[in-house]
Each structure stands twice: as structure tokens, then as C-alpha cells.
Scaffold this active site. Structure first.
Site, PDB file in Angstrom:
ATOM      1  N   GLU A 360       0.833  -1.203   0.000  1.00 25.31           N
ATOM      2  CA  GLU A 360       0.000   0.000   0.000  1.00 25.31           C
ATOM      3  C   GLU A 360       0.866   1.251   0.000  1.00 25.31           C
ATOM      4  O   GLU A 360       0.482   2.281  -0.554  1.00 25.31           O
ATOM      5  CB  GLU A 360      -0.946  -0.006   1.213  1.00 25.31           C
ATOM      6  CG  GLU A 360      -2.058   1.026   1.121  1.00 25.31           C
ATOM      7  CD  GLU A 360      -3.139   0.820   2.173  1.00 25.31           C
ATOM      8  OE1 GLU A 360      -4.192   0.242   1.845  1.00 25.31           O
ATOM      9  OE2 GLU A 360      -2.920   1.234   3.331  1.00 25.31           O
ATOM     10  N   HIS A 391       7.076 -26.701   2.488  1.00 23.87           N
ATOM     11  CA  HIS A 391       6.201 -27.730   1.923  1.00 23.87           C
ATOM     12  C   HIS A 391       5.066 -27.099   1.130  1.00 23.87           C
ATOM     13  O   HIS A 391       4.067 -27.761   0.843  1.00 23.87           O
ATOM     14  CB  HIS A 391       5.659 -28.615   3.048  1.00 23.87           C
ATOM     15  CG  HIS A 391       6.739 -29.302   3.821  1.00 23.87           C
ATOM     16  ND1 HIS A 391       7.287 -30.513   3.428  1.00 23.87           N
ATOM     17  CD2 HIS A 391       7.415 -28.938   4.946  1.00 23.87           C
ATOM     18  CE1 HIS A 391       8.234 -30.866   4.285  1.00 23.87           C
ATOM     19  NE2 HIS A 391       8.332 -29.927   5.214  1.00 23.87           N
ATOM     20  N   LYS A 516     -13.871   1.492  -4.085  1.00 23.10           N
ATOM     21  CA  LYS A 516     -14.894   1.853  -3.098  1.00 23.10           C
ATOM     22  C   LYS A 516     -15.999   2.685  -3.724  1.00 23.10           C
ATOM     23  O   LYS A 516     -17.181   2.500  -3.423  1.00 23.10           O
ATOM     24  CB  LYS A 516     -14.258   2.613  -1.922  1.00 23.10           C
ATOM     25  CG  LYS A 516     -13.374   1.749  -1.043  1.00 23.10           C
ATOM     26  CD  LYS A 516     -13.067   2.391   0.296  1.00 23.10           C
ATOM     27  CE  LYS A 516     -12.219   3.616   0.183  1.00 23.10           C
ATOM     28  NZ  LYS A 516     -11.798   4.141   1.504  1.00 23.10           N
TER      29      LYS A 516
END
Length: 566
Positions: A360, A391, A516
Site C-alpha cells: 500500500e 512444503h 470503493k
């Protein structure tokens, strides 16, 4: 360097671009054979040891990186941050998260005023309030002590505090202080997250901390209203004042919500969300869980790195070294991703937090002056604790794409375990992998080595490791609250260093706004379709089609919503 000049136009940048060809002729197998080089690439500070000898870098590389730092006026920019200058120019704000963990007698100015007394006024208020809750002198509306806390926030109001909480849960001193208490974090607007967070909790013994600077954040406020309903439906509307507090600066909306403004804890415009864990955003819920003395140790750890970052020479400055090496890998060697690999399960939430802090902050396409960058800034951060990651995705790191790695190790385990008859302790087994993986990445395994082991010829290409894959190792003496604070501050400042050199604004986040605003349009459409049966319109074909399908599949949702809690 004039304000309009991009760092890539400087001689220092071009010198590094030219230097890349020289570095590509080297291999870490050879670079690691130079003990003097390796020794010069180890730095200790306050119990921490950084080893960056497995970077694709020579003495000359580092010299050129320091020249780049000088060309970018890195020291001046660091000083400007600590001096409270408005380095967040697009929002005309100071960037003073260092003040959040400064000692009580420190002087850090913002807009001509020492902000440290204001910080400590809030910290003292948190200390007093958390002690009342923890001692049972402040009780819920039915007289029961408040032993459960749900912190409601999102983004920086959630990821940072969750990282610290997870890191402290298994630390002996912190765990002792947290006995009989629970701390949960509600972030996602998905109702499943609500259900998970209130599962097994009794409203009578639960305190909700609502974290929103403006008290208007859509996801946070919907979750806050949901928990308000959960409390008031069980205990009555008057219970809200006893069971909900706020971290906000909008006292008008706090009071309108039903929370006593006296129970609101402030923070300031000069605190960015992703840098807010040391403000009331993190300090309040963490103090409620562990007690303020534990959290104060965390703040002191962060402060020790702040002072180091501000005063240490570049060559011995941990955040500066980490930032310059990241920039070298991203902008010059062409490695856009970074794996954060803590060999400590208590740090399982560290990578997600730094992912936000880094991506960000530095995921920008223009300079601080608004000039489109002719190079890519920012890096893709991900990670998983070792040995779990081995793994999962280490296959790609060893034999696929080159991804620089940060290995983070802890010398003393929070939870030492020994088994009679075992060759090593559980922690030594973990740390065996911490020490082995960087060398495996650096040295690899050649076809000649495999042939000497009589590996079947058809398997040799599959078992060959090219090596020459960069990493660095950071060893902490332990993982106490103090060390957690150190680790946080190192990575916060590392991100700032990258942004300062790239010449971008690491402290705004305009990229989150467009989605948004589009969501507002969708919300209005969903409401109109539910209540009036209006067809989906005003969107592109793809969105219209999928939204119509969604409405069809959820046609049982009533137009007038009744209250329904998990």
C-alpha cells in the site's frame, strides 16, 4: 536534485544499471568464498544480527547503492520525517508514527508543536482504562467483568495489531498476563467473520473496541452496528455505553453511535492506518489483553530502532540496508517479489501485515511530483512461517522464478521443547532449516555434483539447482514484546527507505478509492433491485450479467431486512 528530476535520471542510477552486467557474471558460490566480503555484510545492533552476504552484491554494488541514497537525499528525507515536515504531500500531512513510541521526555514536532505530550496523554488514558477493565473495577452492565475483547477495524486497524497479538500469545510473560482473557479481531464485512468472532462469547463479558478514525469506514461501521445489535438485543440498548468504546477522532459520530465520548481514544492525521499499530489502534486492544506494561516494552523496542534509523550511518543502518537491497533486487535485477519467511510460528501474521505496509505504501506509478515513473516501484510481498512454507511454495523459490527471501530466525524459542532420545530439540530442528535454506538457494546443486552421486541421467536435469538466488537472514535473540517492536519498526522504515529513494509518496493510498466508489454504485443497484424489482442497468455487460445472476440466486433475501444475527 531538482524536485522534478526522477531518480532514474541520475548518474548514480545509471551507474547501477551498468553495474548489473558485471553482477550477472558472478555467482553466489564464488562471492560466498570471500570471507572478508561476508564479514563486511554482517551488521549487529541491539541484539539483532543482519547477514546480507547472500545478496547478489559486491563491495562495489554497496558503494553504488550508497551513492544512489545520497543522490536521492535519503538522509535529508529521513530527517524531514522525524522533524514533522509534510512529506505526505498529497494529503499535506506529517508522517510521525515514530512519535507514537517516543519516550515521554522526547521532543518531536508536528506543525510547530511537540506532539509527544499528546501521545502520552492518550497512552496514560489507555493505561488507566485497561487497568480498570483488567482489574474488574470497570464491569459490564450486569456486573460481570469484561474478559473478552473484540476489536473491530480493517486494513491497518486490524493487520498490525493482529500480528503483534499473535506474536505475543505464546510469549511466557505476555501469556501469563493474558490468562483468562480473549482478544479477537473482526475485520471482514463478510457475515461469516462476524459469526466466527462472536462464537462462544457472552455479551455480558464482552467489550467491543470500534476502530475508525472518521467513524465512517463502511465495513467497520457495518460490523460495529452488527455487534451493537448483538449487545443491545441481549442486554438492552443502555448496555452499549458499558460494552463499546472507540478509537476515533470524530467524537460527534461516536456519541451518536451510543458510545460515551469519554471512552473514545484519539489518534491523529499524521498517523497512517498501516503505521498505526503503535497508536491507540493497537495499544488499546493489546493493553486490554496483556496489560500496558507489556505493550510499553513493545513500544520501547520500536523506539530503539527509530533512534537507530535516525542516527546510524547508512553502512550500519539496518532499515537503510534492507531498503537499498530491496530496491537493488526490484529495480535493477528485475525481481519484483519478496518472500518473508519467519522461522517462528508466532510470526505467522507478520507477512500479511508487512504485505500491506509495503504494497500500500510503495505500490505507486507516479513520483511524489506526479510524474509517471518510467520504472516499476513497489514489490510483491508474501510469506509463510518456516518450515510450513518449505512444503508449500519453496519449490518455486528453488527451481522456478528467482524470488529474494528474508529469513527471520529467533535464537531462543518462546516455547522450548526437548524430547529424550532425540538428536536435537524441536527448536534446533526448526533452526537447522533456517540455516540450511539460504545456503541451498545460494549454492544450488550442479549436474556434476549429481553425477558424482550416481543420479540417473534422466533425473539429473530435474534435480539440478541453479543456485545464485539471493536472500538475507535476520537473527533475533528472542521474541519478547521488545523484539516484536524492533521487528515492526525495521520493516516500517525499510519500506520508507525504498519510497524515499524511488521518489514516491509512501504515505498515501489513493489506489483504494476507485473500487470503493464503484461499490457505492453497486450497493444502490442492489438496494433498488431488492426493494423495487428494478433490473440491473448502467453497468457493462459482464457486470450486469453476473449481478443479475447473483440477484436471482439470492431472491429469498427480503426487501425489508429484519434483524438476523449469527
Amino acid at each position: 536534485m531538482a524536485p522534478s528530476t526522477l531518480i532514474c535520471d541520475t548518474d548514480s542510477w545509471q551507474n547501477l544499471k551498468t553495474h548489473v552486467a558485471e553482477i550477472k557474471k558472478t555467482h553466489l558460490r564464488d562471492l560466498m568464498s570471500d570471507a572478508d566480503r561476508c564479514k563486511s555484510m554482517m551488521v549487529e545492533f541491539d541484539g539483532l544480527l543482519l547477514d546480507y552476504s547472500r545478496q547478489n552484491a559486491t563491495h562495489d554494488t554497496m558503494s553504488k547503492l550508497f551513492q544512489l541514497a545520497e543522490a536521492s537525499h535519503l538522509k535529508d528525507k529521513i530527517n524531514q520525517m522525524f522533524n514533522g515536515e509534510h512529506i505526505n504531500s498529497t494529503e499535506n500531512r506529517s508522517v510521525l508514527h515514530v512519535a507514537l513510541r517516543a519516550s515521554r521526555d522526547a521532543v518531536i514536532n508536528g506543525d510547530g508543536k511537540n506532539v509527544v505530550p499528546d501521545v502520552w496523554q492518550v497512552l496514560d488514558k489507555i493505561r488507566d482504562f485497561s487497568e480498570k477493565i483488567r482489574s474488574g473495577s470497570w464491569v459490564g452492565v450486569t456486573g460481570k467483568p469484561l474478559t473478552n475483547v473484540v476489536a473491530v477495524g480493517i486494513g491497518g486497524s486490524f493487520l498490525g495489531p493482529l500480528f503483534v497479538h499473535t506474536a505475543l500469545q505464546t510469549e511466557s510473560e505476555a501469556a501469563e498476563c493474558a490468562k483468562g482473557r480473549q482478544l479477537r479481531f473482526l475485520a471482514n464485512v463478510d457475515p461469516i467473520d462476524v459469526a466466527k468472532n462472536i462464537s462462544g462469547l457472552n455479551p455480558e463479558t464482552t467489550l467491543v473496541v470500534v476502530v475508525s478514525k472518521t467513524f465512517t469506514t463502511a465495513e467497520t461501521m457495518l460490523n460495529a452496528r452488527t455487534l451493537r445489535e448483538w449487545i443491545s438485543s441481549a442486554l438492552g440498548p443502555a448496555a452499549v455505553a458499558k460494552h463499546m468504546v472507540a478509537v476515533s477522532t470524530n467524537l460527534t459520530l461516536v456519541e451518536k453511535f451510543g458510545i460515551d465520548p469519554k471512552n473514545a481514544f484519539a489518534f491523529w492525521d499524521w498517523v497512517g492506518g498501516r503505521y498505526s499499530v503503535c497508536s491507540a489502534v493497537g495499544v488499546l486492544p493489546l493493553s486490554l489483553q496483556y496489560g500496558f506494561p507489556i505493550v510499553e516494552k513493545f513500544l520501547k523496542g520500536a523506539s530503539s530502532i527509530d533512534q537507530h534509523f535516525h542516527s546510524a550511518p547508512l553502512e550500519k543502518n539496518l532499515p537503510v540496508l534492507l531498503g537499498l537491497l530491496s530496491l537493488w533486487n526490484v529495480s535493477f535485477l528485475g525481481h519484483p517479489a519478496r518472500a518473508i519467511l519467519p522461522y517462528c510460528q508466532a510470526l505467522e501474521k507478520f507477512a500479511p501485515h508487512i504485505q500491506q505496509v509495503s504494497m500500500e505504501s510503495n505500490g505507486k506509478g507516479v513520483s511524489i511530483d506526479g510524474v509517471v515513473l518510467p520504472f516499476e516501484a513497489g514489490e510483491i510481498d508474501f510469506g509463510e512461517p518456516g518450515t510450513n512454507g518449505q512444503h508449500s511454495f519453496y519449490q518455486l523459490i528453488h527451481q522456478g522464478r528467482v524470488i529474494p527471501c528474508d529469513f527471520i530466525g529467533i535464537a531462543k524459542s518462546q516455547q522450548p521443547v526437548y524430547l529424550k532420545g532425540e538428536v536435537v530439540s524441536n527448536h534446533d530442528e526448526l533452526m537447522s532449516n533456517f540455516f540450511a535454506q539460504p545456503d541451498a538457494l545460494a549454492y544450488g546443486k550442479t549436474q556434476e555434483e549429481l553425477q558424482k552421486e550416481n543420479i540417473s541421467p534422466h533425473l539429473v536435469p530435474h534435480k539440478t539447482f541453479t543456485g545464485n538466488r539471493p536472500s538475507l537472514s535476520l537473527l533475533l535473540p528472542s521474541l519478547t514484546a521488545y523484539n516484536v517492536g524492533q521487528l515492526l519498526a525495521i520493516y516500517e522504515h525499510r519500506v520508507a527507505v525504498e519510497g524515499f529513494v524511488w521518489g514516491i509518496n509512501s504515505f498515501d493510498q489513493w489506489g483504494v478509492e476507485l473500487g470503493k466508489s464503484l461499490a457505492n454504485q453497486v450497493r444502490k443497484q442492489l438496494h433498488a433491485s431488492r426493494t423495487n424489482g428494478e433490473a440491473v442497468k448502467g453497468f457493462n455487460f459482464s457486470t450486469t450479467t453476473v449481478m443479475a445472476k447473483y440477484l436471482q440466486e439470492t431472491s429469498d433475501v427480503p426487501a425489508e431486512l429484519p434483524t438476523k444475527l449469527p
